[in-house]
Design a protein around this motif. Sequence first.
Motif: not given
Length: 229
Positions: A20-29, A34-35, A83-89
């Motif tokens: 999944l990281i390939i398509f949804y890479p981890q990002r800096c909150p 991309v980090i 507020f912006s749906g960034r649940k992954q953070y």
Amino acid sequence: MITNLKCNIMKIKEFIKNFLIIFYPQRCPGCEKVIHKEELFCSECMEEYKGINYKNYAQGGYTCVSAVAYKGVFARAILKFKFSGRKQYSRQLATLMAEAVKKNYSDIDFDFITFVPLHQKRFKSRGYNQSELLAKELSALLNIPIVNSLKKTRNNLPQHELKASKRRENVKGAYRVTDKILVADKVILLIDDIITTGSTLGECAKTLVSANAREIYCAAFAISVVKTT
């Protein structure tokens, strides 16, 4: 055989995560660059993290520790998360919170972690409860059970829309305990995303104490009024 099955399940989960990281890479909150998957924030944003924990008190005198001050990179991060749906953070933010909890509450044996609830209408509108997501990550990081012990019974105005003088009255009587037996005589870690006046955490803590909880301690990702420990 059971051990081999568990190992295979863990390998499958790790494979899926890496895929999944390939398509949804981890990002800096903070800046959404991309980090690497092991990083919490990019190196530039992490320069604002001083490793200082912040201590305040919710209404009623309940201790609250926070990982960061609500400003700059970390203010942007929590607003995107909330507020912006960034649940992954949630994992990245909770990891900083976990360090603050371990440092400040190292001598406390918590029975469980709980969180500030959202009213059903706001939950449906947002799609998730940011405090619950943080609490779930903290539960895994700290190896402490999580319990959904509070329910919000009144859809009051959002606290951030009110002046400080109005916030305490706005949340008064807005919560109830879901199961008094679960709460009685327990030492509880109560989680929220941001502490400002401490009215919300204080009201939730008071509600838990009214159900005979033994001790309540609080933790938030960010604090808007800063006192260092």
